[in-house]
Write an enzyme that holds these catalytic residues in place. Structure first.
Site, mmCIF file in Angstrom:
data_model
loop_
_atom_site.group_PDB
_atom_site.id
_atom_site.type_symbol
_atom_site.label_atom_id
_atom_site.label_comp_id
_atom_site.label_asym_id
_atom_site.label_seq_id
_atom_site.Cartn_x
_atom_site.Cartn_y
_atom_site.Cartn_z
ATOM 1 N N SER A 110 0.833 -1.199 0.000
ATOM 2 C CA SER A 110 0.000 0.000 0.000
ATOM 3 C C SER A 110 0.873 1.257 0.000
ATOM 4 O O SER A 110 1.788 1.386 0.814
ATOM 5 C CB SER A 110 -0.879 -0.017 1.249
ATOM 6 O OG SER A 110 -1.668 1.133 1.233
ATOM 7 N N GLY A 111 0.617 2.133 -0.917
ATOM 8 C CA GLY A 111 1.368 3.388 -1.002
ATOM 9 C C GLY A 111 2.593 3.272 -1.879
ATOM 10 O O GLY A 111 3.378 4.216 -1.984
ATOM 11 N N THR A 115 -1.532 2.502 -8.081
ATOM 12 C CA THR A 115 -2.620 3.207 -8.760
ATOM 13 C C THR A 115 -2.058 4.305 -9.652
ATOM 14 O O THR A 115 -2.506 4.493 -10.787
ATOM 15 C CB THR A 115 -3.582 3.771 -7.715
ATOM 16 O OG1 THR A 115 -3.947 2.709 -6.855
ATOM 17 C CG2 THR A 115 -4.812 4.360 -8.340
ATOM 18 N N ASN A 160 -1.289 5.312 3.232
ATOM 19 C CA ASN A 160 -1.480 6.014 1.960
ATOM 20 C C ASN A 160 -2.739 6.877 2.075
ATOM 21 O O ASN A 160 -3.782 6.400 2.513
ATOM 22 C CB ASN A 160 -1.642 4.958 0.850
ATOM 23 C CG ASN A 160 -1.799 5.585 -0.526
ATOM 24 O OD1 ASN A 160 -1.829 6.816 -0.658
ATOM 25 N ND2 ASN A 160 -1.894 4.748 -1.533
ATOM 26 N N SER A 163 -5.534 5.387 -0.519
ATOM 27 C CA SER A 163 -5.300 3.961 -0.655
ATOM 28 C C SER A 163 -6.493 3.278 -1.333
ATOM 29 O O SER A 163 -7.647 3.507 -0.951
ATOM 30 C CB SER A 163 -5.070 3.387 0.732
ATOM 31 O OG SER A 163 -4.849 2.022 0.632
ATOM 32 N N SER A 164 -6.202 2.446 -2.330
ATOM 33 C CA SER A 164 -7.299 1.719 -2.991
ATOM 34 C C SER A 164 -7.695 0.588 -2.061
ATOM 35 O O SER A 164 -6.854 -0.228 -1.682
ATOM 36 C CB SER A 164 -6.832 1.137 -4.312
ATOM 37 O OG SER A 164 -5.989 2.038 -4.974
ATOM 38 N N GLY A 390 -0.741 -5.519 -2.838
ATOM 39 C CA GLY A 390 0.443 -6.373 -2.774
ATOM 40 C C GLY A 390 0.379 -7.222 -1.530
ATOM 41 O O GLY A 390 -0.559 -7.156 -0.743
ATOM 42 N N GLU A 392 0.701 -8.534 2.016
ATOM 43 C CA GLU A 392 0.571 -7.764 3.259
ATOM 44 C C GLU A 392 1.031 -8.595 4.436
ATOM 45 O O GLU A 392 0.584 -9.723 4.630
ATOM 46 C CB GLU A 392 -0.887 -7.316 3.460
ATOM 47 C CG GLU A 392 -1.270 -6.192 2.525
ATOM 48 C CD GLU A 392 -2.655 -5.628 2.777
ATOM 49 O OE1 GLU A 392 -3.387 -6.166 3.623
ATOM 50 O OE2 GLU A 392 -2.999 -4.649 2.084
HETATM 51 N N1 LIG Z 1 5.306 8.110 -9.949
HETATM 52 C C1 LIG Z 1 4.970 8.864 -8.923
HETATM 53 N N2 LIG Z 1 5.367 10.140 -8.898
HETATM 54 C C2 LIG Z 1 5.037 10.923 -7.852
HETATM 55 N N3 LIG Z 1 4.328 10.519 -6.798
HETATM 56 C C3 LIG Z 1 3.894 9.244 -6.777
HETATM 57 C C4 LIG Z 1 4.183 8.380 -7.825
HETATM 58 N N4 LIG Z 1 3.634 7.204 -7.520
HETATM 59 C C5 LIG Z 1 3.032 7.337 -6.328
HETATM 60 N N5 LIG Z 1 3.169 8.576 -5.882
HETATM 61 C C6 LIG Z 1 2.664 9.111 -4.615
HETATM 62 O O1 LIG Z 1 2.403 8.072 -3.737
HETATM 63 C C7 LIG Z 1 1.040 8.061 -3.316
HETATM 64 C C8 LIG Z 1 0.537 6.641 -3.210
HETATM 65 O O2 LIG Z 1 0.453 6.062 -4.482
HETATM 66 P P1 LIG Z 1 -0.718 5.072 -4.886
HETATM 67 O O3 LIG Z 1 -2.019 5.535 -4.424
HETATM 68 O O4 LIG Z 1 -0.547 4.799 -6.329
HETATM 69 O O5 LIG Z 1 -0.320 3.824 -4.061
HETATM 70 P P2 LIG Z 1 -0.927 2.370 -4.184
HETATM 71 O O6 LIG Z 1 0.224 1.466 -4.426
HETATM 72 O O7 LIG Z 1 -2.012 2.358 -5.173
HETATM 73 O O8 LIG Z 1 -1.456 2.158 -2.719
HETATM 74 P P3 LIG Z 1 -2.721 1.328 -2.265
HETATM 75 O O9 LIG Z 1 -2.365 -0.089 -2.323
HETATM 76 O O10 LIG Z 1 -2.908 1.807 -0.881
HETATM 77 O O11 LIG Z 1 -3.813 1.711 -3.161
HETATM 78 C C9 LIG Z 1 0.309 8.861 -4.367
HETATM 79 O O12 LIG Z 1 -0.809 9.469 -3.820
HETATM 80 C C10 LIG Z 1 1.370 9.841 -4.801
HETATM 81 O O13 LIG Z 1 1.377 10.928 -3.904
HETATM 82 MG MG LIG Z 2 -3.975 2.166 -5.067
#
Ligand SMILES: Nc1ncnc2c1ncn2[C@@H]1O[C@H](COP(=O)(O)OP(=O)(O)OP(=O)(O)O)[C@@H](O)[C@H]1O
Ligand SMILES: [Mg+2]
Length: 1136
Positions: A110-111, A115, A160, A163-164, A390, A392
Site C-alpha cells: 500500500s502506497g 494506482t 497512503n 489507498s485503494s 500487494g 501484506e
Molecule cells: N510516480 C509517482 N510520482 C510521484 N508521486 C507518486 C508516484 N507514484 C506514487 N506517488 C505518490 O504516492 C502516493 C501513493 O500512491 P498510490 O495511491 O498509487 O499507491 P498504491 O500502491 O495504489 O497504494 P494502495 O495499495 O494503498 O492503493 C500517491 O498518492 C502519490 O502521492
Molecule cells: Mg492504489
C-alpha cells in the site's frame, strides 16, 4: 558524454545498472544498493529484464511531460533509460503490431504507487493511440472512470492518503488499428469493514466526506444530511480532513466524471441516496427492552433517524423496524422468529450498512462497464491492467490479509510460469540448449490454500456450513488436523511437534510460509468474515423499498425467489474470481510493474533500507532476477549487437559486408571470449554472464576513446590541410592582384612622365615661335614709330614757328591794352578825388549849420523834458501791456484756471482785477446759456451745498450725483397703478428707502414719496400706501455728521401721523431727499425746516424719547447702517 547526446542504448550513461539482470555480483545488498543509487539520482525506474521496478518518489518528477511521451514513443525497450513509458510503449506496440493480447500486472504494498502507475500507463496509451472525436470520447470515459471508482473505493489509511481498498482489473479493448474501443473493469474484495469502523488515524471511503463537504445545501436537505462530519458515527473524527485533499473540489470532479462516464441524473442521485442511507444507518442506536419469554429484546433509541432513512429509501418504517428486532430462520417448511438482543441488533445494522455499500460499489462497477463497453462486435485486442493490493504482512493478520496474500501467491505463480515459459520459448525459438536452473516454485503454497479437498479455504467453508457450534477455534482445530504435515503450514497445536515450543506462534494463530516470507494469521473472525451474514429479514426489508437501485441490490430479498441455500462464502467467491482472473491472465502476454515504497513517512528523498529490503524480499525480486538469468543474462539481436561492438574488431570495423551473425562471431573470436560464455541463437546472441557484457562495454568505451583520438587526429590533419590550401589559394590571388596593381601604378607613372616631357617640348617650341613673332612684330612697329617721330618733329617745328608768330601778334595787343587801362585808372582816380572833396565840403557845411541851430534853440528845451519823457514812456508801456493781453486771453470756460503772467510789478493789482472781472464776465456768459430746468437743479445743488457742505461727511460724494427726484417710475410700472391713482399731486421724490423698525432696528424696504404737500410711505411690492404725513406736520430732520445715509424725520407732537412716533430711514440719496424736503417745506409752508446734524439726537417713539447714537462700525455693512435697539432709551447705529 554530454547530456545532450542521443541515447542509443540503456547501457549509455547508466547510473548503477539500469537492468538488475546485469548486476554483478547479484545479492540482496547489491540489489538494494543499486536501487538506492538510482533513487538518489532521481532514477525511480529499473528493469529486471522486461519487468519494471518502480520506487515511489513521493514528489512530482519532470519525467511525465508530453515531451517525454514523444521521446519514448516508438523506441525500443532497451534504447532509453528505464521508464514506465518504455514499458507502456512496448506493451502497446506488441498489442498493435504483433496482435498479442497484453496484460500489465502492477503489484506492491500500500502506497507503493500502483494506482499512480496504472494511471500513467493509461495516460501514455491515451496519448499515443489514435485520435478522433469518437476515440477521444472512449478515452475520456475510460480515464474518467478512475475518479468515480477512487471516490467510492479509496480511503485515507496510515500508509497512503489515497489507498485503494479494492483490487481492480481493467481490460482495455482496441481495434486492429490500435484505437481504443472500450473496456471492462473487474473489482476484487472491497474492504467493506471500513464502512462501519476505521482504525485510528484512518478515514472511511472518500465519498462520504466529499458528499458532506461538496454538496449544495439543497442537495444535503434532499438527502436529509447535515454538513457536520461529527454527527455521523460511521465517520471517524480524528482525521476527517486529509492534507492536500480538497473534498469539496473532488466531489465536483466526481460528479463531473460520473456525467462524462454516462451516469444519468437520476442514477447519480440514487447513488448519493444510498450513500446517505449508509451514513444514517450508523446513527441508529439500540437499547435493551423488556424480556419477553425469557429472551433479550432491543429497541431503537431514537426513531427519528429511522424515519428519515425510510423516507429516503421509501421503505415502510414498521418493516425496517421489525427487521432490526427479529431474525427469522426458515428451514424446510418451518419458519422460526427470534428476537435480537442489543449486540445482535448492532451486528445486523452494521452488516446491512456494509452490504449496502459493497453492493453499491459492485453496482457502480457494472454501471461503468455498461457505459465503457465496446460498441462493436469486431474482434478486439485486449490490454489488461491489474492494480491489486500487494503482499501484506501486518502485526495482526486476519482473513483479509490471508485472502490478499493468496491472490499474490497466485500472481507469483503465474509470473513464474509465464516468465519461465517465455524464457523457454525463446530458447527453443532461438535454438539454444535449455539447461534447467533451480528456482522456488510456489505451486505447493497455492495448493495449501486452494486445494478443493484439504485446502485451507475448503476447510473454512466446510466449517462454516457444518451444523452445530462453529467457532474460529473449531476451524483452527480442523486445520491442525488436516494441514499439520504440510511443509508450509505451521501451528502450535498441530500434530507435528515442531512448533510446540515456538513462543512466537500463539495458540490462536496459524502461520504460512509464503514465497515472500512467513505470515502469522489470527484465526479470530475467519468464520464470521467468511460467512458474511446478512439476516434475511433485512434483505427482505430492503427489497421492499420503492427505490429501484436499492431493490436491485438485494435480489435475494424477493420472497418469490426465496432460496434456502446459503449464499457462497466470501472465501469461495474470492477463490472463484481469482481463478477467473488467472485464466484471463494466462491468455495474455504478461508485463510486470513492481512498485516499491521507499519509506513509511510518505516523504520524498528518504530511502529506508529495511523497508525496501522487506519489499524486495516479499515481491520476490531477487527471485525475479534469478529466473530471468536462469539461462543467459543478456541477449541481443545480431544487428544491434554488431553495430554496438563492431569497432572492437579489425574485420568488422568500419564495415562488415557479410551477415550480422558471422560478424558477431568474428568479433567474439578476435576478442578471445571463452566459448562457454555465449551461445548463438537464430537471431540473437546470448551472453551468459553480465561480466562478459561489461567487459565488452569497457572495451567499447576504451575503443571509443581511441577512435575519438583517431577522429580528432584525422580531423585536425584535414583541418590544417584545408587551412593551408586555403592560405595558398589566397596568396596566389593576393599576388595576382598586387601585380596588377603594381603594373597599373608603373604605367600611370610612365604616362604622366611622357605627358610632362611632351608639354615641356611643346612649351619650348611655342616660346621660340613666340619670340620670333614678337621680333618680327617689333621690327614692323619700329618702322612705324620712326616714321611717326619724323612726322612729329616736322609738325612740332612748324607749330613752334606758327606759335612764335601768334605770340608776337598777341604781345602787341596786350601791351596796347595795358596802356589804355593805365590811362583809364589814372582818369578814374582823379575823378573820385574830386567827388570826395565836394562831399566833405557839404558835410562840414551841415555840421556847422546844426551847431548853429542847437546853439540857437538850447535855451527853449531843457525845463519839462524829463517828465514828458517819463509819461510818454509809461503810456507806451501800458499801451503795450493791453495790446499784449489781448493776444494772451484764456478760454471762456469758468473752470479754466489759466491766466497770463504779470509783466511788471507795478501792474499787480490791475492784473488781478482784470482776472476777476474776466472770470465774472465769463461766468455770466456761461449762466446765460442755462434753461429754467437746469437753473432749478443748480439752485437745489446750491441749497444742498449751503445746508450740508462741511457739515456732513456724506455731502462731497453727492455733489457729482445729479438730483433725479423720482427714481422710481411710478407712472410707467403697472405694479404701482393703484399707488399712482391714489396720488394726485406732482411727485417730487419717489425712491426706495430702508425704513428702520423702531422696536428692533431691522430694516424694511419702502417706497418714499414726496409730493407738494405730503410725505408718503408705500409698500415696495404691492404699492399700497402705509403712511401719509402732511408736510406741515414735519418738524425736523436729524442725521449724523458721518458718511452714512441714516436720517430721522421728526413729526409734530400730537399730530395724527405722529401717533407711532418719528420715522427712521436710511437712503443712499439722503442729501438730495433732505434738500428737496427742505425746499418743498419752505415753498409750501413758508417755514424753514430744521435740519439737525449731530452724532447723537433724540427721537420720539410713541411716548418714549429714544436717543439715537452713532458709533463706528465695520466697513462691510455697505450703505445700510446696522441699527440695534439697545434698550428703551438707546438705539445704536453702526456707521462705516
Ligand atoms: N510516480 C509517482 N510520482 C510521484 N508521486 C507518486 C508516484 N507514484 C506514487 N506517488 C505518490 O504516492 C502516493 C501513493 O500512491 P498510490 O495511491 O498509487 O499507491 P498504491 O500502491 O495504489 O497504494 P494502495 O495499495 O494503498 O492503493 C500517491 O498518492 C502519490 O502521492
Ligand atoms: Mg492504489
Amino acid at each position: 558524454m554530454a547530456k545532450t547526446e542521443v541515447k542509443t542504448s540503456l547501457l549509455d550513461n547508466m547510473i548503477g545498472v539500469g537492468d538488475m539482470v546485469l548486476l554483478e555480483p547479484l545479492n540482496e545488498d547489491t540489489f538494494i544498493d543499486n536501487l538506492r543509487k538510482r533513487f538518489d539520482h532521481n532514477e525511480v525506474y529499473t528493469y529486471i529484464g522486461s519487468v519494471l521496478v518502480s520506487v515511489n518518489p513521493y514528489r512530482s518528477l519532470p519525467i511525465y511531460s508530453p515531451e517525454k511521451v514523444e521521446e519514448y514513443r516508438n523506441r525500443n525497450f532497451y534504447e532509453l533509460s528505464p521508464h514506465i513509458y518504455a514499458l507502456s510503449d512496448e506493451v502497446y506496440r506488441s498489442l498493435r503490431d504483433q496482435d498479442k493480447d497484453q496484460c500489465i500486472l502492477i503489484t506492491g504494498e500500500s502506497g507503493a504507487g500502483k494506482t499512480e502507475a496504472s494511471k500513467l500507463v493509461m495516460s501514455y496509451i491515451a496519448a499515443v493511440c489514435g485520435k478522433g472525436a469518437e476515440v477521444n470520447q472512449v478515452k475520456e470515459q475510460l480515464l474518467q472512470s478512475n475518479p468515480v471508482l477512487e471516490a467510492f473505493g479509496n480511503a485515507k489509511t496510515v500508509r497512503n492518503d489515497n489507498s485503494s481498498r479494492f483490487g481492480k482489473y481493467m481490460d482495455i479493448e482496441f481495434n486492429f488499428k490500435g484505437d481504443p474501443l472500450g473496456g471492462v473493469i473487474s473489482n476484487y474484495l472491497l474492504e467493506k469493514s471500513r464502512v462501519v469502523k476505521q482504525p485510528r488515524g484512518e478515514r472511511n471511503f472518500h465519498v462520504f466526506y466529499q458528499l458532506l463537504a461538496g454538496a449544495s445545501e439543497e442537495l444535503l436537505n434532499k438527502l436529509k444530511l447535515k454538513r457536520d462530519v461529527s454527527r455521523y458515527n460511521y465517520l471517524s473524527l480524528d482525521s476527517a480532513t486529509v492534507n492536500g485533499m480538497d473534498d469539496a473540489a473532488n466531489f465536483r470532479t466526481v460528479r463531473n466524471a460520473m456525467q462524462i462516464v454516462g451516469f444519468l441524473d437520476h442514477e447519480a442521485q440514487s447513488v448519493l441516496e444510498v450513500v446517505a442511507t449508509v451514513l444514517k444507518l450508523g446513527n441508529i442506536e439500540f437499547k435493551p427492552d423488556s424480556r419477553v419469554n425469557g429472551l433479550d429484546e432491543s429497541k431503537i433509541k431514537d426513531k427519528n433517524e429511522l424515519k428519515e432513512i425510510c423516507e429516503l429509501t421509501g421503505i415502510d418504517q414498521s418493516v425496517l423496524e421489525r427487521a432490526f428486532s427479529f431474525r427469522t430462520v426458515e428451514a424446510k417448511q418451518e419458519k422460526v422468529s427470534t428476537t435480537l438482543n442489543v449486540a445482535q441488533a448492532y451486528y445486523a445494522r452494521d452488516a446491512l450498512a456494509k452490504n449496502l455499500y459493497s453492493r453499491l460499489f459492485s453496482w457502480l462497477v457494472n454501471r461503468i462497464n455498461e457505459s465503457i463497453k465496446a460498441q462493436t462486435k469486431v474482434r478486439k485486442k485486449v490490454m489488461g491492467v491489474l492494480d491489486i493490493y500487494g503482499f501484506e504482512i501486518f502485526e495482526d493478520n486476519s482473513f483479509e490479509q490471508f485472502i490478499i496474500n493468496y491472490c499474490n501467491e497466485k500472481l507469483q505463480q503465474i509470473f513464474i510460469e509465464l516468465t519461465l515459459k517465455e524464457e523457454q520459448e525463446e530458447y527453443i525459438q532461438e535454438d539454444i540448449e535449455w539447461t534447467h536452473i533451480n528456482y522456488f516454485n510456489n505451486t505447493i503454497i497455492c495448493d495449501l490454500i486452494e486445494n478443493n479437498t484439504n485446502g485451507i479455504l475448503a476447510m473454512l467453508d466446510e466449517e462454516c456450513l457444518r451444523p452445530g457450534i462453529v467457532t474460529d477455534e473449531t476451524f483452527l482445530e480442523k486445520l491442525n488436523q488436516v494441514c499439520a504435515t504440510h511443509q508450509h503450514f505451521e501451528s502450535r497445536m498441530s500434530k507435528c511437534s515442531r512448533f510446540l515450543n515456538d513462543t512466537s506462534l500463539p495458540h490462536s494463530c496459524f502461520r504460512i510460509q509464503h514465497y515472500a516470507g512467513k505470515v502469522l494469521y489470527q484465526v479470530e473472525g475467519f468464520v464470521d468474515k467468511n460467512n458474511d451474514l446478512l439476516y434475511r429479514d433485512l434483505s427482505q426489508a430492503m427489497w421492499k423499498t420503492s427505490q429501484p437501485l436499492i431493490k436491485s441490490l438485494f435480489p435475494e430479498g424477493n420472497p418469490a425467489k426465496i432460496n434456502l441455500k446459503r449464499p457462497p462464502t466470501a472465501g469461495s467467491q474470492f477463490k472463484a474470481s481469482v481463478a477467473t482472473l488467472m485464466k484471463n491472465l494466462q491468455t495474455k502476454n504478461p508485463n510486470y510493474i513492481r512498485c516499491i515504497k521507499p519509506n513509511d513517512k510518505k516523504a520524498a528523498y528518504i530511502f529506508s533500507e529495511t523497508l525496501v529490503r522487506h519489499q524486495v524480499r516479499y515481491l520476490g525480486l531477487l527471485e525475479n532476477v534469478r529466473v530471468r538469468r536462469a539461462g543467459y543474462a543478456f541477449r541481443q539481436a545480431y544487428g544491434p549487437c554488431l553495430e554496438r561492438y563492431k569497432m572492437l574488431c579489425k574485420q568488422t570495423w568500419p564495415h562488415w559486408k557479410g551477415p550480422a551473425r558471422s560478424g558477431v562471431e568474428a568479433l567474439l573470436n578476435e576478442l578471445e571470449i571463452p566459448v562457454e560464455e555465449y551461445s548463438f541463437g537464430k537471431s540473437k546472441i546470448f551472453i551468459r554472464n553480465p561480466r562478459t557484457l561489461f567487459k565488452l562495454e569497457d572495451l567499447r568505451k576504451q575503443r571509443l576513446e581511441d577512435l575519438a583520438t583517431l577522429i580528432q587526429k584525422i580531423y585536425r590533419g584535414w583541418k590544417c590541410r584545408t587551412h593551408f590550401l586555403l592560405m595558398r589559394k589566397s596568396q596566389i590571388v593576393i599576388a595576382a592582384w598586387y601585380r596588377r596593381y603594381a603594373q597599373q601604378k608603373w604605367y600611370q607613372k610612365t604616362k604622366s612622365s611622357a605627358l610632362v616631357i611632351q608639354s615641356y617640348i611643346r612649351g619650348w617650341k611655342a616660346r621660340k615661335l613666340l619670340r620670333e613673332l614678337k621680333h618680327q612684330k617689333r621690327c614692323e612697329e619700329a618702322v612705324t614709330t620712326i616714321a611717326a617721330y619724323w612726322h612729329g618733329t616736322q609738325a612740332r617745328r612748324e607749330l613752334r614757328r606758327l606759335k612764335e608768330e601768334a605770340r608776337r601778334k598777341h604781345a602787341v595787343a596786350v601791351i596796347w591794352a595795358y596802356w589804355l587801362g593805365l590811362k583809364a585808372r589814372r582818369e578814374l582816380r582823379r575823378l573820385k578825388e574830386e567827388a570826395r572833396r565836394k562831399h566833405a565840403v557839404a558835410v562840414i557845411w551841415a555840421y556847422w549849420l546844426g551847431l548853429k541851430v542847437r546853439r540857437e534853440y538850447r535855451k527853449f528845451f531843457r525845463a519839462y523834458a524829463g517828465k514828458k519823457i517819463y509819461e510818454f514812456t509809461l503810456q507806451r508801456i501800458v499801451q503795450n501791456y493791453f495790446l499784449d493781453m489781448k493776444n494772451k486771453m484764456p478760454s471762456l470756460s469758468p473752470i479754466d484756471k489759466n491766466w497770463p503772467s504779470r509783466p511788471y510789478l507795478f501792474l499787480d493789482s490791475t492784473h488781478k482785477e482784470l482776472k476777476r472781472i474776466f472770470h465774472l464776465w465769463r461766468c455770466k456768459k456761461y449762466r446765460d446759456q442755462f434753461t429754467d430746468q437746469q437753473k432749478l437743479i443748480y439752485e437745489e445743488k446750491l441749497e444742498a451745498s449751503e445746508l450740508f457742505k462741511d457739515k456732513k461727511a456724506l455731502y462731497p460724494s453727492s455733489v457729482g450725483q445729479p438730483f433725479q427726484g423720482p427714481y422710481l417710475a411710478i407712472n410707467e410700472n403697472p405694479k404701482y397703478k393703484k399707488l399712482k391713482d391714489a396720488i394726485e399731486e406732482k411727485i417730487i421724490i419717489a425712491e426706495i428707502v430702508n425704513k428702520i423698525n423702531r422696536a428692533n432696528g431691522k430694516s424694511t424696504s419702502r417706497i418714499f414719496l414726496l409730493t407738494n404737500n405730503n410725505l408718503l410711505l408705500a409698500d415696495q411690492k404691492s404699492g399700497q400706501i402705509k403712511s401719509e404725513v402732511p408736510l406741515v406736520d414735519v418738524t425736523k430732520v436729524s442725521m449724523s455728521s458721518q458718511n452714512d445715509g441714516f436720517f430721522a424725520i421728526h413729526l409734530k407732537e400730537g399730530s395724527e401721523a405722529a401717533s407711532k412716533g418719528d420715522f427712521l430711514f436710511s437712503s443712499d440719496h439722503l442729501i438730495e431727499m433732505a434738500t428737496k424736503l427742505y425746499r418743498t417745506t419752505l415753498s409750501q409752508t413758508k417755514q424753514k425746516l430744521n435740519i439737525e446734524i449731530s452724532d447723537e439726537f433724540l427721537v420720539q417713539f410713541r411716548k418714549d424719547k429714544v436717543c439715537v447714537k452713532f458709533i463706528q462700525g465695520s466697513q462691510n455693512n455697505g450703505s445700510v447702517p446696522m441699527c440695534k435697539r439697545k434698550n428703551n432709551r438707546l438705539l445704536e447705529v453702526a456707521v462705516p
